[in-house]
Each structure stands twice: as structure tokens, then as C-alpha cells.
Design an enzyme around this catalytic site. Structure first.
Site, mmCIF file in Angstrom:
data_model
loop_
_atom_site.group_PDB
_atom_site.id
_atom_site.type_symbol
_atom_site.label_atom_id
_atom_site.label_comp_id
_atom_site.label_asym_id
_atom_site.label_seq_id
_atom_site.Cartn_x
_atom_site.Cartn_y
_atom_site.Cartn_z
ATOM 1 N N SER A 69 47.724 34.266 37.464
ATOM 2 C CA SER A 69 46.400 34.852 37.692
ATOM 3 C C SER A 69 45.638 34.251 38.869
ATOM 4 O O SER A 69 44.596 34.789 39.256
ATOM 5 C CB SER A 69 45.542 34.727 36.425
ATOM 6 N N LYS A 72 44.875 36.602 41.630
ATOM 7 C CA LYS A 72 43.740 37.526 41.565
ATOM 8 C C LYS A 72 42.657 37.189 42.585
ATOM 9 O O LYS A 72 41.894 38.059 43.001
ATOM 10 C CB LYS A 72 43.161 37.521 40.147
ATOM 11 N N TYR A 248 38.443 32.410 32.310
ATOM 12 C CA TYR A 248 38.332 33.251 31.127
ATOM 13 C C TYR A 248 37.204 32.761 30.225
ATOM 14 O O TYR A 248 36.120 32.425 30.720
ATOM 15 C CB TYR A 248 39.679 33.328 30.389
#
Length: 314
Positions: A69, A72, A248
């Protein structure tokens, strides 16, 4: 203590490595992706690339791993370059407060992801940058961009990891179909996920990753190549989203303990930015309950404490 002196910084990261050595292997590797489950959990590396190009490293800083991730950050940068502020019509900028692969908020918010760093948001960004390209062409564009940032053509996509993700990515498949049911994706789901799985499977070392993130530490400009990657304002805004959403539902805790913009990946890597000073990458495959590198987060907390690099420092 606030320091940018290379001798002091090397001593600090060597001390962090020595302090954590007895704990290498802590956390749980991302075994839901079979290829990642094979990684030795006792790996640990850190690299710090200063604004003037000095590179400080320890441990496995030159061993490639799946950035997952963290990719990203780079696809968001590409999307903002193509569409500017219109990106935010497709994806929000707010912390999710939910797991990175949660479907719950999409139901309540009409298929618009909360931010570009949760899986649904990154899938939306993949859909955006796919426009006008085949999946193969877009994967090539992402890889060329990352190689350009890091000034390293050896960076590659780990095809085994990409295949492993495609074979087991049922939750991401569900997220994509759910967003498409709301009319939020423009391209076929298999095209979009083809891009997404391959960007996550990019393999980089800490040293390569820290080099690639340097533009975010230097007002959007890569000081080593002299190229402007993004405007100063855009670099600041990408850093802001990294600070609030990059870990997150552990983003608030990371901001509290480390105080730096950062983006984690389930491969165990974290890219952190000390604006005006350095780009930092750390890798330790064992994850905490939020899906972030357990020892990587701790190493960055120790680094911020010893250098005074927190964005909240006076």
C-alpha cells in the site's frame, strides 16, 4: 535533541537497530497473501535519505520487499498530476476509522471511499489513472514513475506476489464490484484490479523507497535530479493525507507517537517524511493488529524522539 549531522544520525539508527535486534520477528506477517507469508519475519532494515543526498542505513536496508500500500502514495501523485483537484470528487480525504479493506463505509457513503489510502480508495485511484490506457500500459507508467523518483531502473514488479494477490484478493474484488454497482468505477473490474494488484507488488528496498519519497520532503522537488515532481502546495497536501490517513485506523496513534507523515504497507514497510529534512523507509515484516509494521512503527517513534523531527516540534 534535534540533529541533522550525518555522524549523529548514523549513530542513532545503529542504536535503534541494536535496541530492537532481540525483538526481530515480532508481529504477524500478512499470511492472507500466500507469497508474503513466505517472507522471513526477522528481516529489519532502515534507510534515511537526507535532502542533500546523504544516505544512512542499517540492517537489511538494501533488501527488496513488496511495498504493497505504500504504492498508493505514488499512484495518488500520478492521479493528482493528471486530474488535479478533481481527484477529490471521486475519493475523500478523511480518516476512515475502519480496517483498510472494510466495506461498511462504502454502503453508507454511496460507494465513495473515505480516502485514497484505504483499499477502496486506492482502487478508485487505479480506475482514474487507467483512463486512456490498457492495464499493461498503466502498470508500465507507474513503474517508470517510481523508477524515475528513485533514479533506479532495477525496481520491478514481483510477478509472483501479483499472481498471489490476484488469486486470493476476493475482498478487493468485492470492494471493486460494490463500487461499480454505484457507478463509481469507469473501467471493468478485472482491468482496475490488474493495475491495483501489480502496483502493490512493486518490490523495493528501504534505500530505493526512501529515495523515491524524497520529493515529499523537499517541497515537491527532487533535489538530487533537480526535477520538480509536484508543486510545493501539492506536496504539503499529500503529506497531510499521509499524516491523517496513512496508517488506516492506526493513523491517529502513529501521528501521536511518531508525528511524521507516513504510509504503511502490509509487506511490513513504512515510508515516512520529515519535511525539509529527510525521507525515511523502514521494513520489518511482522504487523500489528492494525496491519502496520510493529517494529517499523516503533523504530520510527524512536527516530523521531532522538532527532526531534516530529512535525509538531517547535
Amino acid at each position: 535533541m534535534r540533529t541533522d549531522r550525518p555522524a549523529d544520525l548514523q549513530a542513532i539508527i545503529d542504536e535503534i537497530h541494536a535496541t530492537l535486534k532481540s525483538r526481530f520477528g515480532e508481529g504477524k506477517v500478512a499470511d492472507y497473501i500466500p507469497q508474503l507469508a513466505r517472507v522471513d519475519p526477522k528481516h529489519f532494515g532502515m534507510a534515511v535519505v537526507m535532502a542533500d543526498g546523504r544516505v544512512l542505513r542499517c540492517g537489511d536496508a538494501d533488501v527488496a520487499f513488496s511495498i504493497q500500500s505504500i504504492s498508493k502514495v505514488f499512484t495518488l501523485t500520478i492521479a493528482l498530476g493528471k486530474y488535479g483537484e478533481n481527484v477529490w470528487k471521486r475519493v475523500g480525504r478523511e480518516p476512515s476509522g475502519s480496517a483498510f479493506n472494510s466495506i461498511v463505509q462504502l454502503e453508507h457513503e454511496g460507494g465513495i471511499p473515505r480516502n485514497p489510502f484505504i483499499n477502496a480508495g486506492a482502487i478508485t485511484i487505479s480506475d482514474l489513472i487507467l483512463s486512456g490506457h490498457t492495464p499493461k500500459e498503466e502498470i508500465g507508467e507507474i513503474l517508470r514513475f517510481v523508477r524515475h523518483l528513485a533514479n533506479d531502473d532495477d525496481i520491478h514488479v514481483d510477478r509472483d506476489v501479483a499472481r498471489s494477490e490476484a488469486a486470493t484478493g476476493n475482498r478487493n474484488l468485492a470492494l471493486a464490484h460494490f463500487m461499480r454497482s454505484f457507478g463509481r468505477l469507469d473501467h471493468p473490474v478485472d482491468y482496475v484490479l490488474g493495475v491495483y494488484f501489480h502496483q502493490c507488488a512493486i518490490a523495493m528496498s528501504c534505500a530505493q523507497l526512501a529515495h523515491a519519497g524524497l520529493y515529499l520532503a523537499c517541497n515537491g522537488r527532487n533535489p538530487l535530479s533537480g526535477h520538480t515532481v509536484v508543486s510545493e502546495q501539492r506536496a504539503r497536501r499529500i503529506n497531510a493525507v499521509m499524516l491523517t490517513c496513512g496508517h488506516y485506523d492506526g493513523s491517529g496513534d502513529f501521528a501521536y507517537r511518531v508525528g511524521l507523515p507516513g504510509k504503511s504497507g502490509v509487506g511490513g514497510g513504512i515510508l515516512a517524511i520529515a519535511p525539509g529534512r529527510a525521507s525515511i523507509a523502514v521494513w520489518s515484516p511482522g504487523l500489528n493488529s492494525n496491519g502496520n509494521s510493529a517494529l517499523g512503527s516503533l523504530a520510527l517513534e524512536m527516530l523521531a524522539q532522538r532527532t526531534g523531527w516530529s512535525v509538531f516540534s517547535g
